[in-house]
Design an enzyme around this catalytic site. Sequence first.
Site, mmCIF file in Angstrom:
data_model
loop_
_atom_site.group_PDB
_atom_site.id
_atom_site.type_symbol
_atom_site.label_atom_id
_atom_site.label_comp_id
_atom_site.label_asym_id
_atom_site.label_seq_id
_atom_site.Cartn_x
_atom_site.Cartn_y
_atom_site.Cartn_z
ATOM 1 N N SER A 101 0.911 -0.983 0.004
ATOM 2 C CA SER A 101 -0.008 -0.055 -0.274
ATOM 3 C C SER A 101 0.610 1.397 -0.102
ATOM 4 O O SER A 101 1.835 1.419 -1.380
ATOM 5 C CB SER A 101 -0.817 -0.099 1.259
ATOM 6 O OG SER A 101 -1.920 0.876 1.295
ATOM 7 N N ASP B 90 -0.088 -3.997 -4.851
ATOM 8 C CA ASP B 90 -0.820 -3.330 -4.621
ATOM 9 C C ASP B 90 -0.819 -2.115 -4.002
ATOM 10 O O ASP B 90 -1.029 -1.417 -2.348
ATOM 11 C CB ASP B 90 -2.402 -3.711 -3.639
ATOM 12 C CG ASP B 90 -3.269 -3.211 -4.104
ATOM 13 O OD1 ASP B 90 -3.835 -2.798 -5.318
ATOM 14 O OD2 ASP B 90 -4.605 -3.062 -3.502
ATOM 15 N N ARG C 191 5.080 8.557 -6.822
ATOM 16 C CA ARG C 191 4.609 7.020 -6.684
ATOM 17 C C ARG C 191 6.067 6.239 -6.660
ATOM 18 O O ARG C 191 6.970 6.815 -7.414
ATOM 19 C CB ARG C 191 3.966 6.957 -7.323
ATOM 20 C CG ARG C 191 3.880 7.297 -8.708
ATOM 21 C CD ARG C 191 2.762 7.601 -9.410
ATOM 22 N NE ARG C 191 2.243 6.227 -10.210
ATOM 23 C CZ ARG C 191 1.605 6.260 -11.772
ATOM 24 N NH1 ARG C 191 0.479 6.997 -11.755
ATOM 25 N NH2 ARG C 191 1.625 4.905 -12.117
ATOM 26 N N ASP D 124 13.080 2.539 -10.346
ATOM 27 C CA ASP D 124 13.577 2.693 -9.087
ATOM 28 C C ASP D 124 14.288 0.799 -8.347
ATOM 29 O O ASP D 124 15.168 1.137 -6.707
ATOM 30 C CB ASP D 124 12.620 2.720 -7.995
ATOM 31 C CG ASP D 124 11.365 4.097 -7.984
ATOM 32 O OD1 ASP D 124 11.941 4.568 -8.418
ATOM 33 O OD2 ASP D 124 10.302 3.850 -7.263
ATOM 34 N N HIS E 213 -8.102 -6.083 -1.397
ATOM 35 C CA HIS E 213 -6.247 -4.703 -1.121
ATOM 36 C C HIS E 213 -5.348 -5.942 -0.379
ATOM 37 O O HIS E 213 -4.221 -5.812 -1.103
ATOM 38 C CB HIS E 213 -6.556 -4.108 0.026
ATOM 39 C CG HIS E 213 -5.331 -2.926 0.008
ATOM 40 N ND1 HIS E 213 -4.792 -2.357 -1.440
ATOM 41 C CD2 HIS E 213 -4.922 -2.214 0.911
ATOM 42 C CE1 HIS E 213 -3.947 -1.611 -0.416
ATOM 43 N NE2 HIS E 213 -3.960 -0.943 0.586
#
Length: 327
Positions: free
Chosen positions: A179, A203, A215, A220, A265
Amino acid sequence: MKTLLCLCLAVYTAFAVPLENEKRQYSRFIQIPDGDGLLHTVDLEEQPDMGVVEAELRNSNNQYLLYTRRNTLLSQTLRINNANSITSSNFNAQNPTVVIAHGWLSNQNTNPNPILRNAFLRKADVNIIVLDWRRVAMSTYPTAVAGVPGVGRGLGQFLNFLNSVTGAPFNTMHLIGFSLGAHVVGNAGRELGGRAARVTGLDPAGPLWQLNSNRLRRTDGVYVEGIHTDGSTIGLGIGSAVGDADFFPNGGNSQPGCLTSLCNHNRAYELFAASITHTHLVGTQCSNMLQVSANTCRGSTLPLGNDNLNKQGSGLYRLNTRRSYPY
């Protein structure tokens, strides 16, 4: 008849398929669960508490908690700029290092931390570092979002320090976040210059992240993977591709056996934990999100998740799962 068919397909596409770069519209007030599953009403237009954010930037309050096969239940605290805390611990630079970052209103004891920690340690002798960033995560949701980049950079700086003290190579590091934690590990990977072997977003959070430059993104890490399980227009997940490879179990919006967004989720880390032990969760590559939604993918295959530090792959993938473990 042909015109009607085209119209129906257009309507289906508009409402059922999350476009890769869409700007999803959340209501101002939404319900977001904490680490224990309790729902909290969040005002997405509330101004973040910049005092909390600036305090994190000045003096990181992150905790880095080490678990190994020598201490599976009680953690050892590792501290940045304190070499003795590392050299006197059970950290073994010869073993892979797995970092786990929780989400909003959570801490070291909330899922996915125990589930993933146990799955990894049952599978192999690894260093598990649980990032506890509760000082920021326990703030309002907009404040936590604003604090994510600083928390992530702090984690990246800690891993740089860990490397300098022990020689633990970046190509044996796997950063995993759930999350909001997915965006945390993305920022950590960015701080490392994309050198971490793997970055996995479970997720990744959606509210306030669609157009957020902080984000998680594909640069990355050496290999960046997203697992999307609650990406509907009102879902908690971002619902669009973020990595080299992005998996959309059961279409990425709702999961078998789930009646709530929270269940959808959480299924991201449950599936990932299952993938560490089992090998049957395999995605089929899709050409676009329409194929993902319609379950018409016919491309090459790639396993979801797992602990392979040399994993490679790219594109969109769909797989269908069962309703209970091991899915």
